[in-house]
Write a protein that holds these residues in place. Structure first.
Motif, PDB file in Angstrom:
ATOM      1  N   VAL A 149       4.216   1.704   2.347  1.00  0.00           N
ATOM      2  CA  VAL A 149       5.247   2.707   2.061  1.00  0.00           C
ATOM      3  C   VAL A 149       4.600   4.075   2.198  1.00  0.00           C
ATOM      4  O   VAL A 149       3.706   4.430   1.430  1.00  0.00           O
ATOM      5  CB  VAL A 149       5.822   2.540   0.634  1.00  0.00           C
ATOM      6  CG1 VAL A 149       6.827   3.651   0.335  1.00  0.00           C
ATOM      7  CG2 VAL A 149       6.483   1.179   0.483  1.00  0.00           C
ATOM      8  N   LYS A 150       5.051   4.824   3.198  1.00  0.00           N
ATOM      9  CA  LYS A 150       4.463   6.139   3.464  1.00  0.00           C
ATOM     10  C   LYS A 150       5.345   7.245   2.915  1.00  0.00           C
ATOM     11  O   LYS A 150       6.551   7.291   3.210  1.00  0.00           O
ATOM     12  CB  LYS A 150       4.279   6.350   4.969  1.00  0.00           C
ATOM     13  CG  LYS A 150       3.245   5.475   5.618  1.00  0.00           C
ATOM     14  CD  LYS A 150       3.121   5.859   7.090  1.00  0.00           C
ATOM     15  CE  LYS A 150       2.148   4.973   7.839  1.00  0.00           C
ATOM     16  NZ  LYS A 150       2.101   5.313   9.270  1.00  0.00           N
ATOM     17  N   ILE A 151       4.711   8.126   2.158  1.00  0.00           N
ATOM     18  CA  ILE A 151       5.399   9.270   1.568  1.00  0.00           C
ATOM     19  C   ILE A 151       4.642  10.527   1.966  1.00  0.00           C
ATOM     20  O   ILE A 151       3.412  10.582   1.828  1.00  0.00           O
ATOM     21  CB  ILE A 151       5.442   9.150   0.037  1.00  0.00           C
ATOM     22  CG1 ILE A 151       6.376   8.007  -0.368  1.00  0.00           C
ATOM     23  CG2 ILE A 151       5.868  10.456  -0.617  1.00  0.00           C
ATOM     24  CD1 ILE A 151       6.152   7.511  -1.752  1.00  0.00           C
ATOM     25  N   ALA A 152       5.350  11.519   2.464  1.00  0.00           N
ATOM     26  CA  ALA A 152       4.735  12.810   2.770  1.00  0.00           C
ATOM     27  C   ALA A 152       5.417  13.888   1.939  1.00  0.00           C
ATOM     28  O   ALA A 152       6.633  13.848   1.722  1.00  0.00           O
ATOM     29  CB  ALA A 152       4.840  13.134   4.254  1.00  0.00           C
ATOM     30  N   LEU A 153       4.614  14.827   1.476  1.00  0.00           N
ATOM     31  CA  LEU A 153       5.115  15.913   0.642  1.00  0.00           C
ATOM     32  C   LEU A 153       5.181  17.198   1.454  1.00  0.00           C
ATOM     33  O   LEU A 153       4.351  17.457   2.313  1.00  0.00           O
ATOM     34  CB  LEU A 153       4.177  16.120  -0.561  1.00  0.00           C
ATOM     35  CG  LEU A 153       3.868  14.874  -1.393  1.00  0.00           C
ATOM     36  CD1 LEU A 153       2.909  15.225  -2.523  1.00  0.00           C
ATOM     37  CD2 LEU A 153       5.142  14.250  -1.935  1.00  0.00           C
TER      38      LEU A 153
ATOM     39  N   LEU B  28       0.854  -1.180   0.000  1.00  0.00           N
ATOM     40  CA  LEU B  28       0.000   0.000   0.000  1.00  0.00           C
ATOM     41  C   LEU B  28       0.892   1.233   0.000  1.00  0.00           C
ATOM     42  O   LEU B  28       1.691   1.431   0.922  1.00  0.00           O
ATOM     43  CB  LEU B  28      -0.911   0.011   1.225  1.00  0.00           C
ATOM     44  CG  LEU B  28      -1.757   1.279   1.397  1.00  0.00           C
ATOM     45  CD1 LEU B  28      -2.739   1.450   0.236  1.00  0.00           C
ATOM     46  CD2 LEU B  28      -2.495   1.271   2.738  1.00  0.00           C
ATOM     47  N   ILE B  29       0.763   2.032  -1.040  1.00  0.00           N
ATOM     48  CA  ILE B  29       1.470   3.315  -1.118  1.00  0.00           C
ATOM     49  C   ILE B  29       0.576   4.372  -0.485  1.00  0.00           C
ATOM     50  O   ILE B  29      -0.587   4.521  -0.858  1.00  0.00           O
ATOM     51  CB  ILE B  29       1.745   3.711  -2.582  1.00  0.00           C
ATOM     52  CG1 ILE B  29       2.458   2.579  -3.333  1.00  0.00           C
ATOM     53  CG2 ILE B  29       2.530   5.012  -2.652  1.00  0.00           C
ATOM     54  CD1 ILE B  29       2.326   2.695  -4.850  1.00  0.00           C
ATOM     55  N   VAL B  30       1.106   5.091   0.489  1.00  0.00           N
ATOM     56  CA  VAL B  30       0.358   6.161   1.146  1.00  0.00           C
ATOM     57  C   VAL B  30       1.041   7.481   0.825  1.00  0.00           C
ATOM     58  O   VAL B  30       2.229   7.654   1.104  1.00  0.00           O
ATOM     59  CB  VAL B  30       0.307   5.959   2.674  1.00  0.00           C
ATOM     60  CG1 VAL B  30      -0.428   7.116   3.341  1.00  0.00           C
ATOM     61  CG2 VAL B  30      -0.361   4.633   3.012  1.00  0.00           C
ATOM     62  N   VAL B  31       0.296   8.399   0.227  1.00  0.00           N
ATOM     63  CA  VAL B  31       0.827   9.728  -0.073  1.00  0.00           C
ATOM     64  C   VAL B  31       0.012  10.747   0.712  1.00  0.00           C
ATOM     65  O   VAL B  31      -1.209  10.830   0.567  1.00  0.00           O
ATOM     66  CB  VAL B  31       0.758  10.051  -1.580  1.00  0.00           C
ATOM     67  CG1 VAL B  31       1.250  11.472  -1.835  1.00  0.00           C
ATOM     68  CG2 VAL B  31       1.585   9.050  -2.372  1.00  0.00           C
ATOM     69  N   THR B  32       0.697  11.500   1.551  1.00  0.00           N
ATOM     70  CA  THR B  32       0.011  12.487   2.369  1.00  0.00           C
ATOM     71  C   THR B  32       0.820  13.779   2.404  1.00  0.00           C
ATOM     72  O   THR B  32       1.822  13.918   1.699  1.00  0.00           O
ATOM     73  CB  THR B  32      -0.246  11.916   3.779  1.00  0.00           C
ATOM     74  OG1 THR B  32      -1.134  12.782   4.475  1.00  0.00           O
ATOM     75  CG2 THR B  32       1.057  11.744   4.562  1.00  0.00           C
TER      76      THR B  32
ATOM     77  N   ALA C   9      -4.368   8.220  -0.840  1.00  0.00           N
ATOM     78  CA  ALA C   9      -3.817   9.566  -0.832  1.00  0.00           C
ATOM     79  C   ALA C   9      -4.789  10.550  -0.207  1.00  0.00           C
ATOM     80  O   ALA C   9      -5.990  10.510  -0.473  1.00  0.00           O
ATOM     81  CB  ALA C   9      -3.495  10.010  -2.263  1.00  0.00           C
ATOM     82  N   GLY C  10      -4.259  11.436   0.622  1.00  0.00           N
ATOM     83  CA  GLY C  10      -5.077  12.471   1.225  1.00  0.00           C
ATOM     84  C   GLY C  10      -4.400  13.040   2.456  1.00  0.00           C
ATOM     85  O   GLY C  10      -3.312  12.602   2.833  1.00  0.00           O
TER      86      GLY C  10
END
Length: 300
Positions: A192-196, A6-10, A99-100
């Motif tokens: 996999v957690k990604i934060a912008l 699970l790719i998490v983009v936050t 994503a959110g």
């Protein structure tokens, strides 16, 4: 056998999650699971910066505009529905994308949420009536008696949090605190957690421009169309509260817009504070598309 990922983009509001997630979704050939608690509702497209019709056609989205404004929803319901959806999506791909910027929704899926009972309709109606008739302060006093431990930590300016705790107390005969175990659930997939993020002044300028664009796109008209439903919890959020205050005659329009910008910046700071507590998050600029793809492929 490759593990499912699970790719998490936050990241904070207006940082640039949407365009990056469209890029990731197209790269892996997967849909986007929305994790914005307000974009789930119908009729709030402009004020929530929901994906446009063009973006929805480009990539399939789940949990966008699916819930009526008066529908009840919670992080525990989101956890249950997303984990069920992932069972299906992982039959089709090794990757899924969520994503959110709604912190509790993301945590619910990644870590699990306490199994707090769903409130029955009678209890919910009773507490809604009591809030209207007795006021928040009176209900806070009651919570202090019934569950002093939760009273000490709850946001007592947030009627939804106070009322929900009282609903649990009255419906179950137990304290809300007794249901909160904070045990982390094990998931049958990797995450996999990604934060912008962007430099603060750049982020604030993007927020200001987004608000100006929302106004140009018709946010005031959207709020006016929802004005008779302004008491609903779904509309108790940044963007609509300021427009409703203008429509109530509380502020002139220019002040409502400036307050909207300031409250959005404040919310972005709150989001960043929450995300920075998570040691599993890898931080990137939204412009680092290829580095982000490489990171996902290396860690997924």
């Amino acid at each position: 056998m490759k593990a499912k990922t699970l790719i998490v983009v936050t990241g904070p509001t207006a940082v640039g999650k949407t365009e990056l997630c469209l890029h990731i979704a197209r790269h892996f050939g997967i849909p986007i699971i929305n994790a914005d608690s307000r974009q789930i509702y119908q009729d709030m497209r402009i004020g929530t910066a929901a994906p446009t019709e063009t973006q929805l056609r480009q990539v399939r989205h789940y949990f966008v505009g699916t819930l009526p404004l008066d529908g009840y929803y919670s992080a525990s319901m989101y956890e249950e529905q997303v984990t069920a959806l992932l069972d299906t999506l992982f039959l089709q791909s090794d990757y899924a994308l969520m994503a959110g910027g709604s912190m509790m929704y993301i945590d619910a899926v990644c870590n699990g949420i306490d199994d707090i009972p769903t409130i029955d309709d009678e209890t919910r109606a009773t507490m809604k009536r009591r809030l209207a008739e007795e006021g928040l302060e009176r209900l806070c006093d009651e919570l202090k008696v019934l569950d002093p431990e939760h009273y000490a930590i709850v946001d007592r300016n947030n009627p939804r949090r106070v009322v929900h705790a009282l609903e649990i107390c009255h419906m179950t005969g137990r304290t809300y605190t007794s249901f909160r175990t904070n045990r982390r659930k094990q998931r049958p997939f990797d995450i996999v957690k990604i934060a912008l993020n962007r430099p603060r002044e750049e982020l604030y300028e993007r927020i200001n421009r987004r608000v100006d664009q929302m106004m140009a796109d018709g946010l005031l008209d959207e709020a006016r169309s929802l004005y008779d439903r302004r008491h609903l919890n779904a509309l108790n959020t940044v963007g609509y509260k300021e427009m409703f205050a203008y429509l109530d005659g509380t502020w002139p329009l220019n002040e409502a817009v400036e307050r909207l910008k300031g409250n959005t910046r404040r919310y972005a700071r709150k989001q960043l504070t929450w995300f920075k507590k998570d040691p599993d998050i890898a931080w990137f600029s939204p412009d680092d598309k290829e580095q982000i793809i490489k990171h996902i492929e290396q860690h997924g």
